[in-house]
Write an enzyme that holds these catalytic residues in place. Structure first.
Site, PDB file in Angstrom:
ATOM      1  CB  CYS A   1       6.474  -1.469   4.393  1.00 57.50           C
ATOM      2  SG  CYS A   1       7.682  -0.475   5.500  1.00 57.50           S
TER       3      CYS A   1
ATOM      4  CG  HIS B   1       6.349   2.157   1.267  1.00 53.17           C
ATOM      5  ND1 HIS B   1       5.091   1.801   1.815  1.00 53.17           N
ATOM      6  CD2 HIS B   1       7.308   2.174   2.355  1.00 53.17           C
ATOM      7  CE1 HIS B   1       5.207   2.064   3.011  1.00 53.17           C
ATOM      8  NE2 HIS B   1       6.711   1.982   3.393  1.00 53.17           N
TER       9      HIS B   1
ATOM     10  CD  GLU C   1       3.079   2.400  -1.070  1.00 53.36           C
ATOM     11  OE1 GLU C   1       3.151   2.787  -0.052  1.00 53.36           O
ATOM     12  OE2 GLU C   1       3.377   1.341  -1.587  1.00 53.36           O
TER      13      GLU C   1
END
Length: 228
Positions: A110, A210, A212
């Protein structure tokens, strides 16, 4: 030995228990994803990162966060660029340049992808809603926009994720002029560049979403594998 993976951090005022003080922090999902992929996560505190620290790492993850200061790419801040962290920019640029000098595996997420582009000579769109025919990439505080990205055949990202992949986005900025060393490797349905990579490096991948978040940690697994 599990490879040491440095992860850049936020520096914000935070509250827990009876404390309300400046803190170095990071969403746990980043460290969890690195650990699940077989790496040893090492948090790099904003304001205290040096090239010497990066020399001890096997890989670097540049985390998401506030907008990059437009002065870093020769622009004045627009009306929607209101939250910048110059100290974090400085720390992360130090870490990024040291990692690139050593050809350490880099996964930039990001804001991290945007900073990677700036570090290598590119610039940014400061507010995507100002760009005609651009869809929603930031649905609001604490929320992610689910989008489908299309990857470029022949790129590392295409090898890792296939032709398309669902992703979780939360960004109101994006890359504009892409740095000469980087190649776009994924796009959202509205044409916004969602990933870049440096083909001549061991592993240098930036994604605007993202990874994660959620259960698909293939990018972290590939990054840790490259760091071994």
């Amino acid at each position: 030995m599990r490879p040491l993976i440095g992860i850049t951090t936020y520096r914000e005022t935070a509250q827990w228990g009876t404390w309300h003080v400046p803190a170095v922090l990071l969403p746990a999902s980043y460290a969890d994803a690195v650990a699940e992929a077989g790496g040893e996560p090492v948090l790099l505190p904003t304001g205290a990162v040096s090239a010497a620290v990066v020399d001890r790492l096997d890989g670097l993850v540049v985390a998401g966060g506030a907008d990059v200061d437009p002065a870093r790419y020769g622009q004045s801040a627009g009306p929607h660029t209101t939250v910048v962290r110059p100290e974090r920019d400085e720390s992360e640029l130090t870490a990024l340049r040291a990692a690139l000098d050593r050809d350490l595996p880099v996964l930039a997420i990001c804001r991290g992808m945007q900073l990677l582009n700036v570090a290598l000579g590119g610039d940014l769109v400061q507010h995507l809603p100002d760009v005609e025919n651009t869809g929603t990439h930031d649905p609001g505080p604490g929320r992610y926009q689910q989008r489908q990205v299309r990857t470029q055949p022949g790129t590392r990202l295409h090898q890792l994720l296939g032709a398309t992949a669902p992703v979780a986005c939360h960004h109101h900025q994006a890359v504009a002029r892409i740095a000469p060393e980087l190649t776009p490797s994924a796009w959202a349905e509205d044409g916004v560049v969602e990933a870049v990579e440096a083909a001549d490096r061991r592993f240098c991948l930036g994604v605007q979403w993202h990874p994660e978040e959620g259960l698909d940690h293939r990018l972290f697994a590939a990054h840790v594998a490259a760091a071994r």
